[in-house]
Write a protein that holds these residues in place. Structure first.
Motif, PDB file in Angstrom:
ATOM      1  N   HIS A   1      -2.881  34.574 -62.402  1.00  0.00           N
ATOM      2  CA  HIS A   1      -1.926  35.684 -62.430  1.00  0.00           C
ATOM      3  C   HIS A   1      -0.775  35.451 -61.462  1.00  0.00           C
ATOM      4  O   HIS A   1       0.327  35.979 -61.666  1.00  0.00           O
ATOM      5  CB  HIS A   1      -2.616  37.025 -62.147  1.00  0.00           C
ATOM      6  CG  HIS A   1      -3.262  37.147 -60.812  1.00  0.00           C
ATOM      7  ND1 HIS A   1      -4.388  36.459 -60.450  1.00  0.00           N
ATOM      8  CD2 HIS A   1      -2.940  37.908 -59.745  1.00  0.00           C
ATOM      9  CE1 HIS A   1      -4.743  36.787 -59.226  1.00  0.00           C
ATOM     10  NE2 HIS A   1      -3.873  37.668 -58.764  1.00  0.00           N
TER      11      HIS A   1
ATOM     12  N   TYR B   1       9.707  39.216 -70.581  1.00  0.00           N
ATOM     13  CA  TYR B   1       8.465  39.889 -70.959  1.00  0.00           C
ATOM     14  C   TYR B   1       7.301  38.917 -70.895  1.00  0.00           C
ATOM     15  O   TYR B   1       7.478  37.695 -70.836  1.00  0.00           O
ATOM     16  CB  TYR B   1       8.579  40.496 -72.364  1.00  0.00           C
ATOM     17  CG  TYR B   1       8.680  39.466 -73.473  1.00  0.00           C
ATOM     18  CD1 TYR B   1       7.537  39.032 -74.145  1.00  0.00           C
ATOM     19  CD2 TYR B   1       9.908  38.918 -73.849  1.00  0.00           C
ATOM     20  CE1 TYR B   1       7.620  38.084 -75.152  1.00  0.00           C
ATOM     21  CE2 TYR B   1       9.999  37.975 -74.848  1.00  0.00           C
ATOM     22  CZ  TYR B   1       8.853  37.550 -75.500  1.00  0.00           C
ATOM     23  OH  TYR B   1       8.927  36.597 -76.488  1.00  0.00           O
ATOM     24  N   ASN B   2       6.091  39.452 -70.923  1.00  0.00           N
ATOM     25  CA  ASN B   2       4.855  38.682 -70.817  1.00  0.00           C
ATOM     26  C   ASN B   2       4.289  38.466 -72.219  1.00  0.00           C
ATOM     27  O   ASN B   2       3.870  39.426 -72.878  1.00  0.00           O
ATOM     28  CB  ASN B   2       3.873  39.459 -69.936  1.00  0.00           C
ATOM     29  CG  ASN B   2       2.583  38.717 -69.680  1.00  0.00           C
ATOM     30  OD1 ASN B   2       2.286  37.703 -70.305  1.00  0.00           O
ATOM     31  ND2 ASN B   2       1.792  39.231 -68.757  1.00  0.00           N
TER      32      ASN B   2
ATOM     33  N   ASP C   1       1.024  40.066 -73.133  1.00  0.00           N
ATOM     34  CA  ASP C   1       0.966  41.528 -73.128  1.00  0.00           C
ATOM     35  C   ASP C   1       1.976  42.048 -74.150  1.00  0.00           C
ATOM     36  O   ASP C   1       3.140  42.287 -73.817  1.00  0.00           O
ATOM     37  CB  ASP C   1       1.278  42.060 -71.732  1.00  0.00           C
ATOM     38  CG  ASP C   1       0.982  43.541 -71.579  1.00  0.00           C
ATOM     39  OD1 ASP C   1       0.946  44.248 -72.603  1.00  0.00           O
ATOM     40  OD2 ASP C   1       0.766  43.992 -70.439  1.00  0.00           O
TER      41      ASP C   1
ATOM     42  N   THR D   1       4.773  44.704 -73.526  1.00  0.00           N
ATOM     43  CA  THR D   1       6.022  44.400 -72.812  1.00  0.00           C
ATOM     44  C   THR D   1       7.094  43.910 -73.784  1.00  0.00           C
ATOM     45  O   THR D   1       8.274  44.236 -73.626  1.00  0.00           O
ATOM     46  CB  THR D   1       5.797  43.359 -71.705  1.00  0.00           C
ATOM     47  OG1 THR D   1       5.386  42.111 -72.277  1.00  0.00           O
ATOM     48  CG2 THR D   1       4.719  43.815 -70.733  1.00  0.00           C
TER      49      THR D   1
ATOM     50  N   THR E   1       4.356  54.111 -69.943  1.00  0.00           N
ATOM     51  CA  THR E   1       4.985  52.953 -70.578  1.00  0.00           C
ATOM     52  C   THR E   1       6.476  53.185 -70.797  1.00  0.00           C
ATOM     53  O   THR E   1       7.308  52.296 -70.558  1.00  0.00           O
ATOM     54  CB  THR E   1       4.296  52.642 -71.909  1.00  0.00           C
ATOM     55  OG1 THR E   1       2.908  52.358 -71.669  1.00  0.00           O
ATOM     56  CG2 THR E   1       4.932  51.462 -72.614  1.00  0.00           C
TER      57      THR E   1
ATOM     58  N   HIS F   1      -6.548  46.676 -63.603  1.00  0.00           N
ATOM     59  CA  HIS F   1      -5.809  45.514 -64.099  1.00  0.00           C
ATOM     60  C   HIS F   1      -5.686  44.445 -63.023  1.00  0.00           C
ATOM     61  O   HIS F   1      -5.892  43.250 -63.269  1.00  0.00           O
ATOM     62  CB  HIS F   1      -4.435  45.961 -64.588  1.00  0.00           C
ATOM     63  CG  HIS F   1      -3.651  44.896 -65.293  1.00  0.00           C
ATOM     64  ND1 HIS F   1      -2.810  44.048 -64.626  1.00  0.00           N
ATOM     65  CD2 HIS F   1      -3.593  44.540 -66.596  1.00  0.00           C
ATOM     66  CE1 HIS F   1      -2.240  43.216 -65.489  1.00  0.00           C
ATOM     67  NE2 HIS F   1      -2.701  43.497 -66.695  1.00  0.00           N
TER      68      HIS F   1
ATOM     69  N   ASN G   1       3.566  43.350 -66.829  1.00  0.00           N
ATOM     70  CA  ASN G   1       2.341  43.714 -67.521  1.00  0.00           C
ATOM     71  C   ASN G   1       2.263  45.226 -67.574  1.00  0.00           C
ATOM     72  O   ASN G   1       2.983  45.913 -66.849  1.00  0.00           O
ATOM     73  CB  ASN G   1       1.100  43.140 -66.808  1.00  0.00           C
ATOM     74  CG  ASN G   1       1.192  43.297 -65.302  1.00  0.00           C
ATOM     75  OD1 ASN G   1       1.265  44.401 -64.776  1.00  0.00           O
ATOM     76  ND2 ASN G   1       1.211  42.178 -64.589  1.00  0.00           N
TER      77      ASN G   1
ATOM     78  N   GLY H   1       6.161  46.533 -63.456  1.00  0.00           N
ATOM     79  CA  GLY H   1       4.889  46.151 -64.054  1.00  0.00           C
ATOM     80  C   GLY H   1       3.774  46.878 -63.326  1.00  0.00           C
ATOM     81  O   GLY H   1       3.981  47.434 -62.245  1.00  0.00           O
ATOM     82  N   THR H   2       2.605  46.886 -63.914  1.00  0.00           N
ATOM     83  CA  THR H   2       1.484  47.545 -63.249  1.00  0.00           C
ATOM     84  C   THR H   2       1.072  46.775 -62.002  1.00  0.00           C
ATOM     85  O   THR H   2       0.779  47.361 -60.963  1.00  0.00           O
ATOM     86  CB  THR H   2       0.303  47.680 -64.221  1.00  0.00           C
ATOM     87  OG1 THR H   2       0.725  48.408 -65.377  1.00  0.00           O
ATOM     88  CG2 THR H   2      -0.859  48.413 -63.569  1.00  0.00           C
TER      89      THR H   2
ATOM     90  N   ALA I   1      -0.815  48.335 -67.839  1.00  0.00           N
ATOM     91  CA  ALA I   1      -2.198  48.781 -67.897  1.00  0.00           C
ATOM     92  C   ALA I   1      -2.242  50.202 -67.355  1.00  0.00           C
ATOM     93  O   ALA I   1      -1.354  50.616 -66.602  1.00  0.00           O
ATOM     94  CB  ALA I   1      -3.101  47.857 -67.074  1.00  0.00           C
TER      95      ALA I   1
END
Length: 493
Positions: free
Chosen positions: A309, A239-240, A243, A246, A223, A366, A207, A131-132, A209
């Motif tokens: 978060h 997954y989120n 978002d 994802t 991505t 992000h 996530n 993730g970012t 970004a």
């Protein structure tokens, strides 16, 4: 070399001429491991400072060839006779040496790919996280939960512990697995780019970004590299739900038969999701009656700090642990035992009713947005190296929360201009000095802007290397400057 879906094994690497690109935290263990397996190893590194020369001397004492600086070529040349390249994650895909290797039909592996190929019979499966933002926290939460369940585990990968060392260390001399039941594996986009063969038991993309676009070349490429983590998953792709990108990666992934898509949300969970209900983390994915029941896992008070978060990180970690079969009690115990690393939403002090928080790890927009969203009234300390990022969306979303902003670093003007467009009412102090002492000046300016009930938040949204050795030094200097304000009074935490 071997087909991508089969482990290479020590026997197939013996006698192979391998070039290792990079002399750092992943390159050195890779070179040593390959040498022990009987490969003919040459390490190339384009810089030749004191640290690199010391590392090179240690490798050369083992019989490993090393080319530094001018000897390696600038850019580095591919040594004659190379049959395989193993690269450190930071080497860009457009490196000329890699183009030369591709032109010769030579495979390029990262250290993660090498670790995957060298797993022995019965090796510990991987629960993987990318993730970012939030990767390290989530991976460490996951390891804490697995440990609370009595499992032999470790948090490895991009987290600072060599995955290659973990994989090779879990095998005895006969090749039998003996170290871990399961590994919690943090993977960066760089590592995933060079790891086409990995097939985790379960994986999560937290996530997405814009980040590291200078390395990947585009958001689409970034991505796609993140999405590699879902390929071949056996039990769960996490997954989120907030978002959609994802979830799209899950839908595009080629997974094992029966693998499930599992969402996590800060709202009430639907079927096959984990989420929040009345301050509780609950599971509607790994329960017998997903339609009619939800299993309580923990309370939000069990997660520290309980910022939104970070609650999301906990839900993702819980989803992966539940995919492995961990009982609910272990989720609660693991989250209670977990403590975040330094410089991650760390409260430094409360002075005259103002809370000072160090989130120096927020090195992109992000992460900074998530950090800002945790507080109602903020004096924001930001700036550094933007890495190609834009700040308009961040400024617009944070505008109503900002008491003021103190900006520093090479790309501070980008943030100032974004605030002028989207939050013109916010007072801004811009520091021109770029020495490390600028942090004390930033703290002093923030003190002038802050009022009782405010949070002064270091969430730079930028990398640190223009002014500081790393984000750790940046956070340490912030904390030191804040504590200097406190004087002898015992107000720090």
């Amino acid at each position: 070399m071997t087909a991508p879906d089969r482990p290479a094994g020590a026997a197939e690497l013996k006698g192979t001429a391998v070039t290792v690109a990079g002399l750092g935290v992943s390159g050195v263990p890779a070179a040593k491991a390959l040498h022990r397996l009987g490969a003919h190893v040459t390490v190339v590194n384009t810089t030749a400072g004191d640290k690199q020369r010391a590392e090179a001397a240690g490798l050369e004492a083992l019989g490993i060839a090393v080319r530094l600086g001018d000897d390696a070529g600038s850019p580095a040349r591919l040594p004659d006779g190379t049959e395989l390249v193993v690269t450190s994650p930071g080497w860009r895909p457009d490196t000329p040496m890699f183009a030369e290797a591709a032109g010769r039909g030579i495979e390029i592996w990262g250290d993660v790919e090498l670790a995957w190929r060298l797993r022995g019979p019965g090796a510990a499966p991987w629960l993987a996280v990318t993730g970012t933002n939030g990767k390290t926290t989530t991976t460490r939460m996951l390891a804490a939960i697995l440990g609370a369940a009595g499992l032999r585990t470790a948090a490895v990968g991009n987290i600072g512990v060599s995955l290659l060392d973990a994989v090779l260390g879990e095998q005895d001399p006969t090749g039998e697995s003996g170290g871990y039941d399961v590994l919690a594996v943090e993977l960066s986009s760089y590592q995933l780019h060079w790891a086409p063969s990995i097939r985790p038991h379960s994986a999560a993309v937290l996530n997405l970004a814009p980040d590291h676009l200078d390395w990947h070349g585009s958001m689409a490429a970034y991505t796609a590299d993140k999405g590699r983590i879902y390929q071949g998953n056996q039990v769960a792709c996490v997954y989120n739900t907030a978002d959609p990108a994802t979830e799209r990666l899950v839908r595009e992934a080629d997974v094992a038969e029966g693998c499930r898509a599992i969402g996590f949300t800060l709202g009430a969970p639907r079927v096959s999701e984990l989420g929040l209900v009345d301050g509780l983390l609950v599971d509607r994915a790994f329960v017998p009656d997903r339609q009619g029941t939800a299993q309580e896992l923990a309370g939000t008070a069990d997660v520290q700090p309980p910022a939104p978060h970070n609650i999301a990180n906990a839900l993702a970690a819980a989803a992966l642990a539940r995919a492995w079969g961990v009982p609910p009690s272990a989720v609660r115990e693991g989250l209670r035992a977990f403590r975040p690393d330094a410089h991650r939403i760390a409260e430094v002090a409360v002075l005259d009713g103002v809370t000072w928080v160090d989130d120096s790890k927020a090195t992109n927009t992000h992460a900074a947005e998530a950090s800002l969203a945790a507080y109602d009234s903020v004096v924001w300390l930001a700036g550094g190296l933007a890495k190609g990022a834009e700040f308009d969306e961040l400024a617009a979303r944070a505008a109503d929360r900002l008491r003021g902003a103190v900006l520093f670093g090479a790309d501070r003007a980008l943030i100032r201009e974004a605030l002028a467009r989207h939050a013109p009412q916010v007072p801004v102090v811009e520091l021109e000095r770029t020495d490390t002492g600028a942090m004390s000046a930033a703290v002093a300016a923030a003190r002038e802007l802050a009022r009782t009930g405010d949070t002064v938040l270091l969430a730079p949204a930028c990398a640190s290397m223009d002014m500081f050795a790393n984000y750790n030094q940046r956070g340490d200097l912030f904390a030191a400057a804040v504590r200097a304000l406190a004087g002898p009074a015992d107000q720090t935490r």
